[in-house]
Design an enzyme around this catalytic site. Structure first.
Site, mmCIF file in Angstrom:
data_model
loop_
_atom_site.group_PDB
_atom_site.id
_atom_site.type_symbol
_atom_site.label_atom_id
_atom_site.label_comp_id
_atom_site.label_asym_id
_atom_site.label_seq_id
_atom_site.Cartn_x
_atom_site.Cartn_y
_atom_site.Cartn_z
ATOM 1 C CG HIS A 470 -1.756 1.193 1.404
ATOM 2 N ND1 HIS A 470 -3.102 1.197 1.146
ATOM 3 C CD2 HIS A 470 -1.451 2.459 1.798
ATOM 4 C CE1 HIS A 470 -3.589 2.405 1.371
ATOM 5 N NE2 HIS A 470 -2.603 3.190 1.777
ATOM 6 C CD GLU A 471 1.659 3.692 3.702
ATOM 7 O OE1 GLU A 471 1.856 4.726 3.044
ATOM 8 O OE2 GLU A 471 0.650 3.534 4.412
ATOM 9 C CG HIS A 474 0.392 6.338 -0.686
ATOM 10 N ND1 HIS A 474 -0.746 6.795 -1.302
ATOM 11 C CD2 HIS A 474 -0.021 5.767 0.476
ATOM 12 C CE1 HIS A 474 -1.803 6.513 -0.538
ATOM 13 N NE2 HIS A 474 -1.389 5.883 0.537
ATOM 14 C CD GLU A 499 -4.943 6.519 1.609
ATOM 15 O OE1 GLU A 499 -4.418 5.414 1.382
ATOM 16 O OE2 GLU A 499 -4.335 7.462 2.132
ATOM 17 C CE1 TYR A 614 -9.392 5.987 6.319
ATOM 18 C CE2 TYR A 614 -11.330 6.966 7.321
ATOM 19 C CZ TYR A 614 -9.970 6.755 7.309
ATOM 20 O OH TYR A 614 -9.199 7.309 8.284
#
Ligand SMILES: [Zn+2]
Length: 679
Positions: A470-471, A474, A499, A614
Site C-alpha cells: 500500500h505505502e 503512494h 488512497e 475511505y
C-alpha cells in the site's frame, strides 16, 4: 532483479548532512526570502497583474522551489537518529507552518490574484493556454476565497474568531480522549481466553481476594478482550466502560457543529458539507449520500446472512457451556464470534505464514512486480549518503526510454525517536523549471517492520506485506507522476481519491499468483508458501465483509447527517441520532447507555464530512482492479502502462473523476466492489 550502481546518476535535491544550526539558519532565510518575495508581488500595479506576472511566480517560488526545502527540514524530526536534529526540525517546521498560515491569509496577495482573474475577464490579458496553468490560477484563487479573503473586513474578522473557537473546541475534544484514565479491574478468570503475553504489561492487583489486573481502554487492551475473552460479562463490562468515556464531548461536538454551520454560511455555503465537498471528487453532499445509500441497500442482505452465521456459532457455544441463548448478536459479540469463525473455518495462522515472508526477499520481489506492471527499472545505490545506515536508496528509470524518473528511500525498521507508523513521505514533487528542464520527485517509505535477530531475518506478517504494498503504492504515485506544477504532482489529488491507487495495489497481495512470487521460506529460499495455506488466507479476505463495510457506511452516514444540517436545534439528541442510525444501517444495536460518538475523533479533526472517503476510494479502486487488471492479467504491463500514463502521471493536474473515466472508458460504479464481496 534490482541491479546496483555505486553512485547516484542524478543528485538528490535533498541534503541529509545539515546540522541543527544550519536547519535554523535555512528556516530563517526561507521566511525572510518569502517575505521579500511577497512584497514584490504586493507592489505589482493592478493593471499589470497577469498569469505571467503574478500566478507563475507564486507557483514557482511559494510552491515548486520552497516545498522541497521545507520537506527536507521537516523530515529530520520523523527519522533522524540525532535528537538535537529532530528537535531543531520540529521547531523549524512549526515556524514554517505558522509562516505558511500567515501567508495564506495575506489579503494583499489575494487582491493581486483576484486582479489577474479580473484582467483576464475584461480581456486586458489572455487566459493561459495550457490547461494546467489555467487550473493553477483557478485553484489558487479558490483557496484564498475559501479562507475568506474575498469577504469584507468585518465578516473576515468574524470568520477568524469562529475558527479560533472551533480550533479550541477540537483540541479539548481530542485532549479529553487522550487524557481519559478509565480502567476496569478483571480477575484472571474473567480474562480467560487471552494469551499469556497480554498480561505482561498489565498492572497487577486483587479483586475479592483473587489475582486481578487493571485494564485501560487503549486499543491493545480493548480489542484483544472483545475478540478473545470467553466471558460475555467481561466483554460487556469492557464495552460499557469504553462507551461511557468523555461525556462532556457531547456538548463540544454540538458546539462545533453549530460553529461549522456559521462559518459555512459566512462563506456562502448552506452547510459545512457543501463547503468541504466542493474541492473533493464527490463535489456535493447528494453524491456522497447516494453513494452510501446504494452501498447500504446492496450490502444489507449479505450482512443479514453474516449475522445469522455468527448467531449459529453463538448458539452452539452457549449450548456447550450450558448458558441461556438469547438469539441476538450484540455489539460485544461481534468481534468475538468473528474471530472464532476465522479460526474454525479457515485455520490461518499468522506465525506460519510469516516464515515464508522474509523482508529482503519480499522487497526484491515486490519491486520486481512494480517494475513489471509499470514498465520501470529500479536501481539500488550501493553506499548511499542517507540519514541512517538502515536506509536504502533507489533510482527509478523508465524501462523503455531509460529516462530517470525519481529517487526512492526505504527506511523500514524501528529505532528510537523514529516515526512509529508506516507512511510514504513525498519529499520532493516534480515540476517544470523556468529553464525548461524538469525537477524530478523524491519519495521515502518509512515503516517499522521488526528488525532481524541473530538467528532470524525480519519476517513479515501478511498484513504487513499488504501495508508495505500500500505505502509503496503512494511512493510510485509520486515517482510516476509528471506535471508542470508541483501543486498537482503525484499524490496531490483530491482527498477522497488519494488512497485509491494504493488500495487498488493491495489487491495484488490477495492473489495466489503474487503470493507465490513473494514468498520464500527464510531457511530454504526455494520453498514457496504451500497452496492450501495461500487459499485459506485468500478466503479470509471477505469474512464478514458486509458487516464491516456496513460499519464504515454507518460512520460515513452519521458524519454526513451531522454536517449537512443547516442549523443545530437546542434539543438535538446526539445519542439518539447515533443509536437510531446505527441500528438502521448496521442492523446491530449500539450498546445501551453508551455514547461512542464522544470518542469518534475523526469527525472533529480532519475527517469531518470526509469519513466516506475511505469507502469512496476503495469502491473506485475495486472498479479499476476488477474491471481492468483482473480480466487481462494482473501483471500485464499494457494495462499497467495505461494506468501509469492516465492515473499516476497526471496526478492532480486534472479532476480525478475525469481520469477515472478515461481509464475505465465509462462512468465508475460500485458493481466490481460488490462483486468482489460475492454480491
Ligand atoms: Zn494510504
Amino acid at each position: 532483479m534490482v541491479s546496483t550502481i555505486v553512485n547516484p546518476t542524478t543528485p538528490s535535491p535533498l541534503n541529509w548532512s545539515y546540522t541543527p544550526e544550519e536547519l535554523r539558519k535555512l528556516t530563517d532565510k526561507l521566511i525572510e526570502d518569502g517575505k521579500q518575495f511577497d512584497k514584490q508581488i504586493e507592489e505589482i500595479p493592478d493593471d499589470e497583474c497577469s498569469f505571467e506576472t503574478v500566478i507563475a511566480p507564486l507557483g514557482r517560488k511559494t510552491e515548486n522551489e520552497s516545498e522541497v526545502i521545507e520537506a527536507n527540514i521537516d523530515f529530520f524530526q520523523h527519522v533522524s537518529p540525532n535528537k538535537d536534529l529532530r528537535d531543531a526540525s520540529a521547531e523549524c517546521s512549526l515556524k514554517l507552518q505558522e509562516f505558511g498560515i500567515e501567508r495564506s491569509m495575506n489579503k494583499k496577495i489575494y487582491q493581486k490574484v483576484a486582479k489577474v482573474v479580473e484582467n483576464i475577464k475584461s480581456g486586458k490579458f489572455k487566459a493561459p493556454e495550457n490547461p494546467e496553468d489555467q487550473r493553477l490560477l483557478e485553484k489558487m484563487e479558490l483557496d484564498y476565497r475559501r479562507s475568506g479573503l474575498a469577504l469584507p473586513d468585518d465578516k473576515l474578522a468574524e470568520l477568524k474568531e469562529l475558527k479560533k473557537k472551533l480550533t479550541n473546541i477540537s483540541i479539548e475534544f481530542s485532549r479529553s480522549i487522550a487524557e481519559d484514565k478509565t480502567t476496569r479491574v478483571f480477575t484472571k478468570k474473567e480474562l480467560d481466553g487471552l494469551s499469556e503475553d497480554f498480561f505482561e504489561n498489565l498492572e497487577k492487583t486483587t479483586k475479592d481476594g483473587e489475582e486481578a489486573y487493571v485494564v485501560d481502554m487503549k486499543y491493545p487492551s480493548y480489542f484483544p478482550i472483545l475478540k478473545l475473552a470467553k466471558s460475555e460479562e467481561t466483554r460487556k463490562a469492557m464495552m460499557l466502560a469504553y462507551g461511557q468515556r468523555c461525556k462532556p464531548n457531547l456538548d463540544r461536538l454540538k458546539e462545533a457543529l453549530s460553529l461549522r454551520i456559521k462559518m459555512a454560511n459566512i462563506l456562502g455555503y448552506p452547510s459545512h458539507s457543501h463547503f468541504k465537498l466542493e474541492t473533493k471528487m464527490a463535489k456535493n453532499p447528494k453524491n456522497v449520500l447516494d453513494f452510501l445509500q446504494s452501498l447500504k441497500e446492496k450490502l444489507q442482505p449479505l450482512g443479514k446472512e453474516e449475522i445469522k452465521k455468527l448467531l449459529e456459532l453463538k448458539k452452539q457455544e452457549k449450548e456447550e457451556l450450558n448458558q441461556p441463548y438469547d438469539g441476538i448478536l450484540h455489539d460485544w459479540d461481534l468481534r468475538y464470534y468473528n474471530r472464532m469463525l476465522i479460526e474454525k473455518e479457515y485455520a490461518v495462522k499468522d506465525d506460519e505464514i510469516k516464515q515464508y515472508l522474509p523482508i529482503n526477499e519480499v522487497t526484491e520481489e515486490m519491486l520486481g512486480i512494480y517494475e513489471k506492471i509499470f514498465s520501470i527499472k529500479c536501481v539500488e545505490i550501493k553506499n548511499p549518503v542517507v540519514w541512517h545506515p538502515d536506509v536504502r536508496q533507489l533510482e527509478i528509470y523508465d524501462k523503455k526510454t531509460n529516462d530517470y524518473m525519481g529517487t526512492v528511500y526505504l527506511d523500514l525498521h524501528p529505532r528510537e525517536g523514529k516515526y512509529t507508523h508506516a507512511a510514504c513521505f513525498g519529499l520532493a514533487s516534480g515540476y517544470d523549471k523556468e529553464d525548461g528542464s524538469h525537477a524530478y520527485p523524491v519519495a521515502a517509505m518509512v515503516a517499522n517492520f521488526s528488525k532481524p535477530t541473530a538467528t532470524k531475518p525480519s519476517l513479515l506478517k501478511h498484513s504487513e506485506v499488504t501495508t508495505y504494498y500500500h505505502e509503496l503504492g503512494h511512493v510510485f504515485h509520486q515517482i510516476c507522476s509528471h506535471t508542470k506544477w508541483s501543486r498537482f504532482h503525484g499524490t496531490n489529488v483530491e482527498r477522497d481519491f488519494v488512497e485509491a491507487p494504493s488500495q487498488m495495489l493491495e489487491n495484488w497481495c490477495w492473489e495466489e499468483e503474487v503470493l507465490e512470487i513473494l514468498s520464500h521460506h527464510y531457511q530454504d529460499k526455494s520453498k514457496k508458501l504451500p497452496k492450501d495455506l495461500i487459499q485459506s488466507l485468500i478466503k479470509t479476505k471477505n469474512v464478514n465483509a458486509a458487516i464491516f463495510n456496513l460499519r464504515q457506511i454507518f460512520y460515513g452516514t452519521i458524519d454526513m447527517k451531522l454536517h449537512t444540517m443547516e442549523k443545530v436545534d437546542n434539543d438535538l439528541d446526539l445519542i439518539k441520532v447515533y443509536d437510531d442510525l446505527r441500528k438502521e444501517v448496521m442492523m446491530i444495536e449500539n450498546m445501551p447507555d453508551t455514547w461512542p460518538i464522544t470518542t469518534f475523533d475523526h469527525i472533529m479533526s480532519g475527517y469531518d464530512s470526509g469519513y466516506y472517503g475511505y469507502l469512496w476510494s476503495e469502491v473506485f479502486s475495486a472498479d479499476m482492479y476488477f474491471s481492468k487488471f483482473k480480466p487481462i492479467g494482473i501483471l500485464n504491463p499494457e494495462v499497467g502502462e495505461k494506468y501509469r500514463n492516465i492515473i499516476l502521471k497526471n496526478g492532480g493536474s486534472r479532476d480525478a473523476m475525469e481520469l477515472l473515466k478515461e481509464f475505465l472508458g465509462r462512468e465508475p460504479n460500485n458493481e466490481a466492489f460488490l462483486k468482489s464481496l460475492g454480491i
